[in-house]
Enzyme design. Structure first.
Site, PDB file in Angstrom:
ATOM      1  N   LYS A   1      11.710  41.025 -11.430  1.00 53.90           N
ATOM      2  CA  LYS A   1      10.639  40.230 -12.288  1.00 53.90           C
ATOM      3  C   LYS A   1       9.446  40.271 -11.253  1.00 53.90           C
ATOM      4  CE  LYS A   1      11.594  35.892 -10.114  1.00 53.90           C
ATOM      5  NZ  LYS A   1      12.288  34.704  -9.815  1.00 53.90           N
TER       6      LYS A   1
ATOM      7  N   ASP B   1      16.335  37.760  -9.129  1.00 55.65           N
ATOM      8  CA  ASP B   1      15.362  38.440  -8.406  1.00 55.65           C
ATOM      9  C   ASP B   1      15.743  39.199  -7.200  1.00 55.65           C
ATOM     10  OD1 ASP B   1      15.180  36.646  -6.279  1.00 55.65           O
ATOM     11  OD2 ASP B   1      14.213  35.322  -7.718  1.00 55.65           O
TER      12      ASP B   1
ATOM     13  N   THR C   1      11.352  24.411 -13.052  1.00 56.97           N
ATOM     14  CA  THR C   1      10.982  24.043 -14.622  1.00 56.97           C
ATOM     15  C   THR C   1      11.880  24.831 -15.537  1.00 56.97           C
ATOM     16  OG1 THR C   1       9.597  25.771 -14.429  1.00 56.97           O
ATOM     17  CG2 THR C   1       8.541  23.863 -13.870  1.00 56.97           C
ATOM     18  N   GLY C   2      12.929  25.716 -15.039  1.00 59.32           N
ATOM     19  CA  GLY C   2      13.865  26.416 -16.069  1.00 59.32           C
ATOM     20  C   GLY C   2      13.157  27.727 -16.769  1.00 59.32           C
TER      21      GLY C   2
ATOM     22  N   THR D   1      12.110  30.676 -15.438  1.00 62.32           N
ATOM     23  CA  THR D   1      12.564  31.906 -14.966  1.00 62.32           C
ATOM     24  C   THR D   1      13.960  32.121 -15.443  1.00 62.32           C
ATOM     25  OG1 THR D   1      11.340  31.402 -12.666  1.00 62.32           O
ATOM     26  CG2 THR D   1      13.041  33.091 -12.515  1.00 62.32           C
TER      27      THR D   1
ATOM     28  N   ASN E   1       1.017  -1.121   0.170  1.00 63.78           N
ATOM     29  CA  ASN E   1       0.043  -0.005  -0.063  1.00 63.78           C
ATOM     30  C   ASN E   1       0.905   1.236   0.096  1.00 63.78           C
ATOM     31  OD1 ASN E   1       0.985   0.109   2.778  1.00 63.78           O
ATOM     32  ND2 ASN E   1      -0.882   0.548   3.514  1.00 63.78           N
TER      33      ASN E   1
ATOM     34  N   GLU F   1       3.463   2.182   2.276  1.00 61.35           N
ATOM     35  CA  GLU F   1       3.973   2.494   3.516  1.00 61.35           C
ATOM     36  C   GLU F   1       5.540   2.114   3.355  1.00 61.35           C
ATOM     37  OE1 GLU F   1       1.721   0.669   6.774  1.00 61.35           O
ATOM     38  OE2 GLU F   1      -0.139   1.826   6.117  1.00 61.35           O
TER      39      GLU F   1
ATOM     40  N   ASP G   1      21.423  31.556  -8.940  1.00 64.67           N
ATOM     41  CA  ASP G   1      20.119  31.274  -8.123  1.00 64.67           C
ATOM     42  C   ASP G   1      20.516  29.962  -7.304  1.00 64.67           C
ATOM     43  OD1 ASP G   1      17.644  31.699  -7.533  1.00 64.67           O
ATOM     44  OD2 ASP G   1      16.994  31.516  -9.703  1.00 64.67           O
TER      45      ASP G   1
ATOM     46  N   HIS H   1      16.186  27.903   0.586  1.00 60.17           N
ATOM     47  CA  HIS H   1      15.637  28.908  -0.364  1.00 60.17           C
ATOM     48  C   HIS H   1      15.622  30.438   0.298  1.00 60.17           C
ATOM     49  CE1 HIS H   1      13.268  30.206  -3.570  1.00 60.17           C
ATOM     50  NE2 HIS H   1      12.192  30.861  -3.020  1.00 60.17           N
TER      51      HIS H   1
END
Length: 325
Positions: free
Chosen positions: A201, A178, A234-235, A237, A45, A47, A229, A138
């Site tokens: 941005k 940014d 997702t690339g 930016t 299942n 686990e 960065d 981050h």
């Protein structure tokens, strides 16, 4: 009454989950030790079951797991490993998470949203973790979410040395993609002696992974721009940032990031862009199907091993960074 004296020798034990055993093995080699044999499997299942095949009583335990996809499974496995160590009487348990999952959800942008980074820290503390080692969070304030010592490592030296060794730094401009990365980019400029540029941005809060690039502030015309960065997901930016730099006359764009999440269309976007080189660390596994000609991967294992060694011997992790106080 006879006084009984016992002297217990502290023992470093290194454990790895199944998410990224190659990195854990490399860390073990740098430490001159071996990973503790572990039995781990999934029930029908989904686990997870974990059992350590050696006694861990009284040990200084370090549990390495990088939070790669499927991220929830590997976070849960690491939590279970920490719980098993606590119940087996490990003396101290340190969670080593080269990439710390959910770190982007570190504040509420709007009402009725979670602060998932805080929840993660609480889960590890509840499971029994005494300490945490991670790389390039981050945002640095996430350290305060964990009720215990957090060793926040920086890949700056590793990445910046590569740039210094492969590019003419007199022609380099360091670019913060940014406002949130300006402080890190400033450390790069201090190290390389280069000017700084900033890309303004704005994200659409209603659409995930979508960024609108507005303007470039700084000297980029005719220069080699190095975008700094913390991660590439997702690339989108990064590619838009590179396009904005080329529009302002940049001669060349190199991208550096600590974490290569590389979700969905990231590889195709980067391959088909005008970016010259993408430099990542191996905090996350980058399988063969996600590797491409422009990609350079640097090993974070020596840095992790040095941090583990300092923690184990009661040394200074801060001493690993020249410019960090």
């Amino acid at each position: 009454m006879t006084e009984i004296k016992t002297q217990v020798e502290k023992k470093l034990m290194l454990f790895s989950g199944r998410a990224y055993p190659e990195l854990a093995k490399e860390v073990a080699e740098n430490l001159g030790t071996e990973l503790v044999p572990t039995a781990a499997y999934d029930f029908a299942n989904g686990e997870t079951f974990v059992r350590f095949l050696e006694s861990v009583r009284g040990s200084d335990a370090f549990v390495i797991q990088s939070h790669t996809a499927p991220i929830n499974q590997w976070i849960m496995e690491q939590l279970i490993m920490v719980d098993a160590l606590k119940r087996a009487s490990a003396s101290r348990i340190t969670v080593v998470a080269p990439f710390f999952g959910y770190a982007r959800q570190d504040k509420k942008h709007r009402g009725r949203e979670p602060i998932s980074a805080r929840l993660m820290a609480d889960l590890f503390k509840t499971a029994g973790a005494d300490r945490m080692i991670t790389v390039d969070l981050h945002t640095a304030q996430i350290q305060g979410f964990f009720d215990g010592p957090v060793d926040h490592l920086f890949a700056l030296e590793l990445l910046a040395d590569h740039v210094a060794n492969t590019l003419d730094t007199s022609q380099v401009t360091v670019v913060a993609p940014d406002a949130g990365r300006v402080r890190v980019a400033e450390r790069w400029t201090d190290r390389l002696g280069c000017p700084l540029a900033i890309i303004h941005k704005r994200r659409d809060p209603m659409v995930a992974n979508e960024v609108k690039v507005f303007e470039v502030v700084g000297q980029v015309e005719g220069r080699t721009c190095v975008i700094v960065d913390d991660m590439i997901d997702t690339g989108g930016t990064i590619v838009k940032a590179a396009e904005a730099l080329f529009e302002q006359g940049a001669a060349r764009v190199v991208v550096t990031a600590t974490h290569g999440v590389l979700s969905g269309p990231a590889v195709d976007r980067l391959k088909n862009s005008r970016i010259s080189e993408v430099v990542l660390c191996n905090t996350l596994p980058i399988p063969p199907e996600k590797q491409f000609d422009k990609l350079t991967v640097l090993s974070i294992a020596p840095l992790l091993a040095s941090a583990i060694n300092e923690v184990f011997h009661g040394g200074s992790v801060t001493s690993l960074f020249d410019d960090e106080g």
